[in-house]
Scaffold this motif. Structure first.
Motif, PDB file in Angstrom:
ATOM      1  N   VAL A  13      86.726 -24.161  38.001  1.00  0.00           N
ATOM      2  CA  VAL A  13      86.335 -23.375  39.178  1.00  0.00           C
ATOM      3  C   VAL A  13      86.494 -24.235  40.421  1.00  0.00           C
ATOM      4  N   GLY A  14      86.560 -23.598  41.571  1.00  0.00           N
ATOM      5  CA  GLY A  14      86.691 -24.321  42.822  1.00  0.00           C
ATOM      6  C   GLY A  14      85.409 -25.040  43.212  1.00  0.00           C
ATOM      7  N   PRO A  15      85.526 -26.017  44.102  1.00  0.00           N
ATOM      8  CA  PRO A  15      84.359 -26.784  44.554  1.00  0.00           C
ATOM      9  C   PRO A  15      83.239 -25.933  45.143  1.00  0.00           C
ATOM     10  N   SER A  16      83.579 -24.825  45.787  1.00  0.00           N
ATOM     11  CA  SER A  16      82.539 -24.013  46.427  1.00  0.00           C
ATOM     12  C   SER A  16      81.554 -23.437  45.411  1.00  0.00           C
ATOM     13  N   LEU A  17      82.036 -23.034  44.237  1.00  0.00           N
ATOM     14  CA  LEU A  17      81.120 -22.501  43.214  1.00  0.00           C
ATOM     15  C   LEU A  17      80.162 -23.579  42.714  1.00  0.00           C
ATOM     16  N   ILE A  18      80.655 -24.785  42.524  1.00  0.00           N
ATOM     17  CA  ILE A  18      79.806 -25.880  42.051  1.00  0.00           C
ATOM     18  C   ILE A  18      78.802 -26.264  43.131  1.00  0.00           C
ATOM     19  N   TYR A  19      79.286 -26.439  44.348  1.00  0.00           N
ATOM     20  CA  TYR A  19      78.425 -26.819  45.474  1.00  0.00           C
ATOM     21  C   TYR A  19      77.296 -25.793  45.649  1.00  0.00           C
ATOM     22  N   ASP A  20      77.653 -24.521  45.708  1.00  0.00           N
ATOM     23  CA  ASP A  20      76.648 -23.475  45.902  1.00  0.00           C
ATOM     24  C   ASP A  20      75.653 -23.416  44.754  1.00  0.00           C
ATOM     25  N   ALA A  21      76.131 -23.555  43.527  1.00  0.00           N
ATOM     26  CA  ALA A  21      75.240 -23.502  42.363  1.00  0.00           C
ATOM     27  C   ALA A  21      74.269 -24.684  42.354  1.00  0.00           C
ATOM     28  N   TRP A  22      74.746 -25.860  42.758  1.00  0.00           N
ATOM     29  CA  TRP A  22      73.903 -27.052  42.753  1.00  0.00           C
ATOM     30  C   TRP A  22      72.700 -26.896  43.680  1.00  0.00           C
ATOM     31  N   LEU A  23      72.901 -26.170  44.786  1.00  0.00           N
ATOM     32  CA  LEU A  23      71.877 -26.083  45.830  1.00  0.00           C
ATOM     33  C   LEU A  23      71.135 -24.754  45.855  1.00  0.00           C
ATOM     34  N   ASN A  25      68.458 -22.157  43.812  1.00  0.00           N
ATOM     35  CA  ASN A  25      67.410 -22.124  42.775  1.00  0.00           C
ATOM     36  C   ASN A  25      67.881 -21.455  41.486  1.00  0.00           C
ATOM     37  N   GLN A  26      68.309 -20.208  41.612  1.00  0.00           N
ATOM     38  CA  GLN A  26      68.654 -19.423  40.430  1.00  0.00           C
ATOM     39  C   GLN A  26      69.887 -19.972  39.723  1.00  0.00           C
ATOM     40  N   GLN A  27      70.948 -20.250  40.482  1.00  0.00           N
ATOM     41  CA  GLN A  27      72.176 -20.737  39.850  1.00  0.00           C
ATOM     42  C   GLN A  27      71.984 -22.110  39.212  1.00  0.00           C
ATOM     43  N   HIS A  28      71.266 -23.005  39.882  1.00  0.00           N
ATOM     44  CA  HIS A  28      71.019 -24.336  39.308  1.00  0.00           C
ATOM     45  C   HIS A  28      70.257 -24.198  37.987  1.00  0.00           C
ATOM     46  N   SER A  29      69.246 -23.335  37.986  1.00  0.00           N
ATOM     47  CA  SER A  29      68.473 -23.102  36.761  1.00  0.00           C
ATOM     48  C   SER A  29      69.351 -22.541  35.650  1.00  0.00           C
ATOM     49  N   LEU A  30      70.208 -21.580  35.984  1.00  0.00           N
ATOM     50  CA  LEU A  30      71.084 -20.977  34.980  1.00  0.00           C
ATOM     51  C   LEU A  30      72.136 -21.957  34.474  1.00  0.00           C
ATOM     52  N   MET A  31      72.694 -22.780  35.360  1.00  0.00           N
ATOM     53  CA  MET A  31      73.786 -23.664  34.920  1.00  0.00           C
ATOM     54  C   MET A  31      73.279 -24.836  34.088  1.00  0.00           C
ATOM     55  N   THR A  32      71.985 -25.184  34.220  1.00  0.00           N
ATOM     56  CA  THR A  32      71.460 -26.317  33.442  1.00  0.00           C
ATOM     57  C   THR A  32      70.525 -25.885  32.315  1.00  0.00           C
ATOM     58  N   GLY A  33      69.900 -24.723  32.453  1.00  0.00           N
ATOM     59  CA  GLY A  33      68.925 -24.283  31.464  1.00  0.00           C
ATOM     60  C   GLY A  33      67.520 -24.767  31.767  1.00  0.00           C
ATOM     61  N   MET A 123      76.930 -27.026  32.235  1.00  0.00           N
ATOM     62  CA  MET A 123      77.709 -26.536  33.375  1.00  0.00           C
ATOM     63  C   MET A 123      79.076 -26.032  32.932  1.00  0.00           C
ATOM     64  N   ARG A 124      79.684 -26.704  31.962  1.00  0.00           N
ATOM     65  CA  ARG A 124      80.990 -26.260  31.456  1.00  0.00           C
ATOM     66  C   ARG A 124      80.869 -24.832  30.901  1.00  0.00           C
ATOM     67  N   LYS A 125      79.811 -24.579  30.148  1.00  0.00           N
ATOM     68  CA  LYS A 125      79.594 -23.244  29.597  1.00  0.00           C
ATOM     69  C   LYS A 125      79.322 -22.234  30.725  1.00  0.00           C
ATOM     70  N   TYR A 126      78.472 -22.607  31.667  1.00  0.00           N
ATOM     71  CA  TYR A 126      78.125 -21.716  32.779  1.00  0.00           C
ATOM     72  C   TYR A 126      79.361 -21.337  33.593  1.00  0.00           C
ATOM     73  N   PHE A 127      80.187 -22.326  33.969  1.00  0.00           N
ATOM     74  CA  PHE A 127      81.335 -22.050  34.823  1.00  0.00           C
ATOM     75  C   PHE A 127      82.492 -21.412  34.070  1.00  0.00           C
ATOM     76  N   SER A 128      82.488 -21.467  32.743  1.00  0.00           N
ATOM     77  CA  SER A 128      83.577 -20.836  31.983  1.00  0.00           C
ATOM     78  C   SER A 128      83.543 -19.312  32.143  1.00  0.00           C
ATOM     79  N   ARG A 129      82.419 -18.762  32.506  1.00  0.00           N
ATOM     80  CA  ARG A 129      82.319 -17.297  32.686  1.00  0.00           C
ATOM     81  C   ARG A 129      83.024 -16.812  33.945  1.00  0.00           C
ATOM     82  N   PHE A 130      83.414 -17.744  34.834  1.00  0.00           N
ATOM     83  CA  PHE A 130      84.094 -17.364  36.070  1.00  0.00           C
ATOM     84  C   PHE A 130      85.617 -17.317  35.892  1.00  0.00           C
TER      85      PHE A 130
END
Length: 131
Positions: A13-23, A25-33, A123-130
């Motif tokens: 995925v592009g950097p914007s998806l990672i950057y936004d997810a890192w910062l 609440n919901q996406q960070h929680s989902l991408m890490t568990g 994160m690999r599993k989370y971003f594979s859905r995109f």
């Protein structure tokens, strides 16, 4: 003596998806568990993994760089916080994330393994859905 390390991982995925997810609440929680409370502003405080990790955003460059003051509940109360630098680079087919973790007190657990197990693999599993 303090320790440090560097890890590079690629994501489809592009950097914007990672950057936004890192910062976020919901996406960070989902991408890490692990439950996270994030901030997308410099100086903003965050927690991750149900409060085990906490810190402050020191520098943010949209879709390119996140620098955070970082510590866990394993740190001695009087120990200085460590620093996490996350660099994002766009490459063909996705992104390269470079994490540099510095200033880790010697008496701490193996955070390099922790980053892989609790961040980069989920994160690999989370971003594979995109894809």
């Amino acid at each position: 003596m303090k320790t440090s390390f560097k890890i590079q991982v690629d994501y489809p995925v592009g950097p914007s998806l990672i950057y936004d997810a890192w910062l976020d609440n919901q996406q960070h929680s989902l991408m890490t568990g692990g439950l996270a409370s994030c901030s997308s502003v410099e100086g903003g405080r965050f927690t991750a993994w149900h409060g085990y990790i906490n810190g402050k955003n020191l520098k943010l460059v949209k879709n390119e760089l996140i620098i955070q003051e970082w510590r866990t509940s394993d740190f001695e109360e009087n120990a200085q916080s460590s620093r996490v630098i996350i660099k994002l680079k766009s490459v063909k087919g996705g992104s390269v994330l470079t994490l540099i973790h510095t200033g880790i007190p010697e008496d701490q657990p193996d955070y390099k393994t922790g980053w892989n197990d609790h961040y980069f693999i989920p994160m690999r599993k989370y971003f594979s859905r995109f894809n």
